[in-house]
Design a protein around this motif. Structure first.
Motif, PDB file in Angstrom:
ATOM      1  N   TYR A 191       5.946   8.390  -0.443  1.00 52.84           N
ATOM      2  CA  TYR A 191       5.714   7.828  -1.778  1.00 52.84           C
ATOM      3  C   TYR A 191       5.112   6.426  -1.668  1.00 52.84           C
ATOM      4  O   TYR A 191       4.143   6.082  -2.347  1.00 52.84           O
ATOM      5  N   PHE A 192       5.668   5.606  -0.788  1.00 58.12           N
ATOM      6  CA  PHE A 192       5.138   4.252  -0.606  1.00 58.12           C
ATOM      7  C   PHE A 192       3.729   4.286  -0.012  1.00 58.12           C
ATOM      8  O   PHE A 192       2.863   3.491  -0.393  1.00 58.12           O
ATOM      9  N   PHE A 193       3.494   5.206   0.928  1.00 61.84           N
ATOM     10  CA  PHE A 193       2.190   5.305   1.587  1.00 61.84           C
ATOM     11  C   PHE A 193       1.112   5.715   0.588  1.00 61.84           C
ATOM     12  O   PHE A 193       0.065   5.066   0.474  1.00 61.84           O
ATOM     13  N   GLU A 194       1.347   6.788  -0.140  1.00 60.87           N
ATOM     14  CA  GLU A 194       0.375   7.279  -1.111  1.00 60.87           C
ATOM     15  C   GLU A 194       0.163   6.267  -2.240  1.00 60.87           C
ATOM     16  O   GLU A 194      -0.980   6.044  -2.676  1.00 60.87           O
ATOM     17  N   THR A 195       1.236   5.632  -2.713  1.00 63.04           N
ATOM     18  CA  THR A 195       1.091   4.642  -3.777  1.00 63.04           C
ATOM     19  C   THR A 195       0.302   3.431  -3.294  1.00 63.04           C
ATOM     20  O   THR A 195      -0.507   2.863  -4.040  1.00 63.04           O
ATOM     21  N   THR A 196       0.535   3.033  -2.052  1.00 63.52           N
ATOM     22  CA  THR A 196      -0.258   1.955  -1.453  1.00 63.52           C
ATOM     23  C   THR A 196      -1.745   2.288  -1.502  1.00 63.52           C
ATOM     24  O   THR A 196      -2.580   1.442  -1.878  1.00 63.52           O
ATOM     25  N   CYS A 197      -2.089   3.519  -1.137  1.00 59.36           N
ATOM     26  CA  CYS A 197      -3.492   3.930  -1.128  1.00 59.36           C
ATOM     27  C   CYS A 197      -4.061   4.018  -2.535  1.00 59.36           C
ATOM     28  O   CYS A 197      -5.213   3.617  -2.784  1.00 59.36           O
ATOM     29  N   LEU A 198      -3.279   4.534  -3.472  1.00 60.50           N
ATOM     30  CA  LEU A 198      -3.717   4.609  -4.868  1.00 60.50           C
ATOM     31  C   LEU A 198      -4.029   3.213  -5.410  1.00 60.50           C
ATOM     32  O   LEU A 198      -5.080   2.987  -6.031  1.00 60.50           O
ATOM     33  N   ILE A 199      -3.133   2.279  -5.181  1.00 57.14           N
ATOM     34  CA  ILE A 199      -3.339   0.906  -5.666  1.00 57.14           C
ATOM     35  C   ILE A 199      -4.577   0.297  -5.013  1.00 57.14           C
ATOM     36  O   ILE A 199      -5.385  -0.376  -5.676  1.00 57.14           O
ATOM     37  N   GLN A 200      -4.746   0.538  -3.714  1.00 57.78           N
ATOM     38  CA  GLN A 200      -5.897  -0.034  -3.013  1.00 57.78           C
ATOM     39  C   GLN A 200      -7.213   0.521  -3.562  1.00 57.78           C
ATOM     40  O   GLN A 200      -8.168  -0.245  -3.787  1.00 57.78           O
ATOM     41  N   VAL A 201      -7.283   1.832  -3.768  1.00 62.90           N
ATOM     42  CA  VAL A 201      -8.500   2.425  -4.312  1.00 62.90           C
ATOM     43  C   VAL A 201      -8.809   1.849  -5.688  1.00 62.90           C
ATOM     44  O   VAL A 201      -9.961   1.496  -5.997  1.00 62.90           O
ATOM     45  N   ARG A 202      -7.796   1.703  -6.523  1.00 63.76           N
ATOM     46  CA  ARG A 202      -8.020   1.163  -7.864  1.00 63.76           C
ATOM     47  C   ARG A 202      -8.385  -0.308  -7.825  1.00 63.76           C
ATOM     48  O   ARG A 202      -9.274  -0.762  -8.567  1.00 63.76           O
ATOM     49  N   ALA A 203      -7.721  -1.072  -6.964  1.00 66.18           N
ATOM     50  CA  ALA A 203      -8.026  -2.505  -6.883  1.00 66.18           C
ATOM     51  C   ALA A 203      -9.456  -2.730  -6.407  1.00 66.18           C
ATOM     52  O   ALA A 203     -10.183  -3.582  -6.940  1.00 66.18           O
ATOM     53  N   MET A 204      -9.873  -1.962  -5.408  1.00 66.01           N
ATOM     54  CA  MET A 204     -11.224  -2.136  -4.873  1.00 66.01           C
ATOM     55  C   MET A 204     -12.288  -1.658  -5.847  1.00 66.01           C
ATOM     56  O   MET A 204     -13.405  -2.188  -5.854  1.00 66.01           O
ATOM     57  N   SER A 205     -11.952  -0.679  -6.671  1.00 69.09           N
ATOM     58  CA  SER A 205     -12.939  -0.165  -7.623  1.00 69.09           C
ATOM     59  C   SER A 205     -13.165  -1.120  -8.789  1.00 69.09           C
ATOM     60  O   SER A 205     -14.150  -0.978  -9.517  1.00 69.09           O
ATOM     61  N   GLY A 206     -12.272  -2.091  -8.972  1.00 68.84           N
ATOM     62  CA  GLY A 206     -12.415  -3.036 -10.080  1.00 68.84           C
ATOM     63  C   GLY A 206     -13.542  -4.020  -9.911  1.00 68.84           C
ATOM     64  O   GLY A 206     -14.026  -4.596 -10.895  1.00 68.84           O
ATOM     65  N   GLY A 207     -13.957  -4.264  -8.667  1.00 69.30           N
ATOM     66  CA  GLY A 207     -15.088  -5.141  -8.409  1.00 69.30           C
ATOM     67  C   GLY A 207     -14.771  -6.625  -8.380  1.00 69.30           C
ATOM     68  O   GLY A 207     -15.628  -7.437  -8.049  1.00 69.30           O
ATOM     69  N   ALA A 208     -13.542  -7.009  -8.710  1.00 67.88           N
ATOM     70  CA  ALA A 208     -13.172  -8.420  -8.706  1.00 67.88           C
ATOM     71  C   ALA A 208     -12.681  -8.826  -7.315  1.00 67.88           C
ATOM     72  O   ALA A 208     -12.266  -7.970  -6.518  1.00 67.88           O
ATOM     73  N   PRO A 209     -12.722 -10.125  -7.000  1.00 64.51           N
ATOM     74  CA  PRO A 209     -12.176 -10.579  -5.715  1.00 64.51           C
ATOM     75  C   PRO A 209     -10.704 -10.183  -5.591  1.00 64.51           C
ATOM     76  O   PRO A 209      -9.966 -10.185  -6.576  1.00 64.51           O
ATOM     77  N   LEU A 210     -10.282  -9.844  -4.387  1.00 70.10           N
ATOM     78  CA  LEU A 210      -8.930  -9.366  -4.162  1.00 70.10           C
ATOM     79  C   LEU A 210      -8.073 -10.449  -3.515  1.00 70.10           C
ATOM     80  O   LEU A 210      -8.521 -11.168  -2.629  1.00 70.10           O
ATOM     81  N   ARG A 211      -6.820 -10.525  -3.947  1.00 72.49           N
ATOM     82  CA  ARG A 211      -5.858 -11.456  -3.360  1.00 72.49           C
ATOM     83  C   ARG A 211      -4.981 -10.681  -2.379  1.00 72.49           C
ATOM     84  O   ARG A 211      -4.299  -9.728  -2.753  1.00 72.49           O
TER      85      ARG A 211
END
Length: 254
Positions: A191-211
């Motif tokens: 659950y933590f692994f898949e959620t980590t990947c989901l968040i990463q894909v969404r964060a990177m797709s936003g186009g804004a600088p990442l913290r």
């Protein structure tokens, strides 16, 4: 329950039956969370005892069809140890038998081809420290390069070497794998692994600088994992998940 499968409750020990119920629940939950890939991928659990015997899914059943009695008992050579109308997937046997043979603590091995997991496995940088979920993954993460469909024993030593003593394994261009001291631990880890990947894909797709989270916080995540999850899922999350499944699809206990 599948008409071809009779109950094995009276043919196995209480410990094995409880393991079968937990593992069947895990398959149903993977389907419920949308991590399954038709009939492909696998979850295996080692049966208590000195032998390296384990349970794995019957090849051909959807994950939401799997029951405690339909799980197939095999040895490390892929031989069925109880009568079953079902075969097992040779690719699943290769990966899971290698890890069960090498890791005494790997009582459960959970492998999925989730869309988010495969997407991140194809990114050169792999998992990034972008979320609270990610720090628990990064604290115990390994990578294994893609070698094609896992059908040959030749890959086993490299798979075991790359996993080493880690809890999370990213199979490059392929998917995600977790190991646990119980079915509960392996599921919560996934659950933590898949959620980590989901968040990463969404964060990177936003186009804004990442913290990104600093390495000092990641380094301290291992101890926090046990504390927050109370034994990595066995204390709180797994019983709650089982209750949810009992409400929605109690047939996994058959």
């Amino acid at each position: 329950m599948n008409d071809q499968v009779r109950s094995v409750r009276e043919l196995v020990t209480d410990a094995e039956w409880q393991l079968r119920v937990d593992l069947a629940a895990c398959y149903r939950l993977v389907a419920l969370f949308g991590w399954d890939d038709l009939i492909f991928t696998h979850i295996s659990a080692r049966i208590p005892g000195p032998e390296h015997h384990f349970l794995i899914n019957p090849y051909g059943l959807m994950f939401d069809e799997i029951t405690a009695s339909s799980l197939v008992k095999v040895d490390l050579h892929g031989n069925k140890l109880m009568d079953s109308p079902h075969d097992i997937n040779p690719a699943g046997f290769t990966i899971h038998s290698a890890i069960h043979a090498a890791r005494e603590d790997a009582q459960c091995v959970l492998h999925v081809h989730s869309a988010n997991g495969v997407a991140v496995s194809a990114q050169e940088a792999g998992v990034q420290p972008l979320s609270q979920h990610s720090i628990f993954v990064l604290a115990s993460l390994a990578y294994h390069d893609y070698e094609g469909v896992a059908l040959v024993d030749d890959e086993k030593p490299r798979l075991v070497r790359d996993l080493a003593d880690k809890r999370f394994l990213m199979l490059r261009n392929h998917g995600l794998l977790t190991v646990g001291r119980s079915v509960a631990e392996a599921f919560v880890a996934m659950y933590f692994f898949e959620t980590t990947c989901l968040i990463q894909v969404r964060a990177m797709s936003g186009g804004a600088p990442l913290r990104r989270i600093g390495p000092a916080i990641v380094d301290g995540a291992t101890g926090q994992w046990e504390q927050v999850t109370r034994g990595a899922g066995g204390g709180l999350a797994w019983p709650a998940l089982r209750r949810k499944l009992d409400r929605l699809a109690p047939g996994y206990r058959d």
